[in-house]
Design a protein around this motif. Sequence first.
Motif, PDB file in Angstrom:
ATOM      1  N   GLY A  57       0.796  -1.220   0.000  1.00  0.00           N
ATOM      2  CA  GLY A  57       0.000   0.000   0.000  1.00  0.00           C
ATOM      3  C   GLY A  57       0.826   1.266   0.000  1.00  0.00           C
ATOM      4  O   GLY A  57       0.295   2.357  -0.226  1.00  0.00           O
ATOM      5  N   GLY A  58       2.115   1.127   0.250  1.00  0.00           N
ATOM      6  CA  GLY A  58       3.002   2.277   0.281  1.00  0.00           C
ATOM      7  C   GLY A  58       3.461   2.693  -1.102  1.00  0.00           C
ATOM      8  O   GLY A  58       3.004   2.169  -2.119  1.00  0.00           O
ATOM      9  N   SER A  59       4.386   3.644  -1.125  1.00  0.00           N
ATOM     10  CA  SER A  59       4.878   4.165  -2.395  1.00  0.00           C
ATOM     11  C   SER A  59       6.385   4.353  -2.365  1.00  0.00           C
ATOM     12  O   SER A  59       7.002   4.475  -1.294  1.00  0.00           O
ATOM     13  N   LEU A  60       6.964   4.369  -3.537  1.00  0.00           N
ATOM     14  CA  LEU A  60       8.390   4.653  -3.718  1.00  0.00           C
ATOM     15  C   LEU A  60       8.554   5.387  -5.035  1.00  0.00           C
ATOM     16  O   LEU A  60       7.747   5.225  -5.955  1.00  0.00           O
ATOM     17  N   ARG A  61       9.616   6.171  -5.134  1.00  0.00           N
ATOM     18  CA  ARG A  61       9.972   6.779  -6.404  1.00  0.00           C
ATOM     19  C   ARG A  61      11.390   6.367  -6.746  1.00  0.00           C
ATOM     20  O   ARG A  61      12.328   6.675  -6.002  1.00  0.00           O
ATOM     21  N   LEU A  62      11.526   5.680  -7.859  1.00  0.00           N
ATOM     22  CA  LEU A  62      12.838   5.280  -8.346  1.00  0.00           C
ATOM     23  C   LEU A  62      13.377   6.355  -9.282  1.00  0.00           C
ATOM     24  O   LEU A  62      12.622   6.968 -10.038  1.00  0.00           O
ATOM     25  N   SER A  63      14.677   6.558  -9.227  1.00  0.00           N
ATOM     26  CA  SER A  63      15.341   7.505 -10.111  1.00  0.00           C
ATOM     27  C   SER A  63      16.404   6.791 -10.927  1.00  0.00           C
ATOM     28  O   SER A  63      17.048   5.861 -10.455  1.00  0.00           O
ATOM     29  N   CYS A  64      16.582   7.255 -12.140  1.00  0.00           N
ATOM     30  CA  CYS A  64      17.601   6.715 -13.036  1.00  0.00           C
ATOM     31  C   CYS A  64      18.370   7.910 -13.594  1.00  0.00           C
ATOM     32  O   CYS A  64      17.790   8.739 -14.304  1.00  0.00           O
TER      33      CYS A  64
END
Length: 120
Positions: free
Chosen positions: A15-22
Amino acid sequence: QVQLVETGGGLVQAGGSLRLSCAGPTNVIRLCNMAWYRQPPGKERELVAEENVDGYRRYADDVKGRFTISRANANNAVYLQMLSLKSEDTALYYCSTDGCTRSLRGRSYGGQGTQVTVSS
């Protein structure tokens, strides 16, 4: 060898969130179709999301409405915003090019991956 560098993975509850960066070189981010792939434990690598140089985006069916790919040329970066995470999203996430244009035509670039683990 030019590489892309992924960051932002980690352990998150369902239910949580993450933001991946490249992050990558300016010309790679600007001239290449950029994609996020993932490889769940014991499974094949699969496409998660892609944005081409014209801004067209496509997503795997099981992430539509939850994940968003975006590109920030000013930051030399591509992002994957992941919402409403599920345990089945647990995987090693990779950033890579998926076809490049102009001066980079025929070349390909990729990263080492960042681990995303979703606990239920």
